[in-house]
Scaffold this motif. Sequence first.
Motif, short mmCIF file in Angstrom:
data_model
loop_
_atom_site.label_atom_id
_atom_site.label_comp_id
_atom_site.label_asym_id
_atom_site.label_seq_id
_atom_site.Cartn_x
_atom_site.Cartn_y
_atom_site.Cartn_z
N UNK A 1 2.60 2.88 -8.61
CA UNK A 1 2.98 2.25 -7.35
C UNK A 1 3.94 3.23 -6.68
N UNK A 2 3.57 3.66 -5.47
CA UNK A 2 4.41 4.62 -4.74
C UNK A 2 4.87 3.99 -3.43
N UNK A 3 6.17 4.04 -3.21
CA UNK A 3 6.75 3.60 -1.95
C UNK A 3 6.96 4.82 -1.06
N UNK A 4 6.54 4.73 0.18
CA UNK A 4 6.90 5.75 1.15
C UNK A 4 8.16 5.27 1.87
N UNK B 1 8.59 5.97 -7.27
CA UNK B 1 7.31 5.80 -7.95
C UNK B 1 7.50 5.07 -9.27
N UNK B 2 6.60 4.11 -9.50
CA UNK B 2 6.59 3.33 -10.73
C UNK B 2 5.26 3.53 -11.45
N UNK B 3 5.30 3.51 -12.75
CA UNK B 3 4.10 3.50 -13.58
C UNK B 3 3.98 2.08 -14.13
N UNK B 4 2.79 1.48 -13.99
CA UNK B 4 2.61 0.10 -14.45
C UNK B 4 1.37 0.00 -15.35
N UNK B 5 1.42 -1.03 -16.22
CA UNK B 5 0.26 -1.38 -17.03
C UNK B 5 0.08 -2.89 -16.92
N UNK C 1 -3.76 4.05 -7.86
CA UNK C 1 -2.39 3.91 -7.35
C UNK C 1 -2.37 2.93 -6.18
N UNK C 2 -1.17 2.44 -5.90
CA UNK C 2 -0.94 1.57 -4.75
C UNK C 2 0.17 2.21 -3.96
N UNK C 3 -0.14 2.66 -2.76
CA UNK C 3 0.84 3.31 -1.90
C UNK C 3 1.29 2.31 -0.85
N UNK C 4 2.58 2.04 -0.85
CA UNK C 4 3.17 1.13 0.13
C UNK C 4 3.71 1.95 1.28
N UNK C 5 3.06 1.85 2.42
CA UNK C 5 3.41 2.65 3.60
C UNK C 5 4.19 1.84 4.59
#
Length: 84
Positions: free
Chosen positions: A28-31, A15-19, A80-84
């Motif tokens: 941004x979360x990667x699964x 997981x990343x926190x972005x601005x 958030x942006x979840x990359x599945x």
Amino acid sequence: MEWDVVEVHTESPLTLSVRFADGTKGQVRFEQSHLTGVFAPLKDPDMFARVRIDHGALTWPGDVDLAPDAMYDAIKAHGEWVLR
């Protein structure tokens, strides 16, 4: 551009926190299922933590990057942006 990333921090191994340039913030979360192909090296927490900003986009060594416009749209809409 408003969707240029100006700040990034690793929150956890995936997981990343972005601005963004306009002040929008999110995660941004990667699964695990997304960590294939060019993204496979990001399974290594040390590699994941090597994220950098290059011309407003998130990048990693080995020419791995994320499209800042798609990231911005998802975070603007959902936080958030979840990359599945």
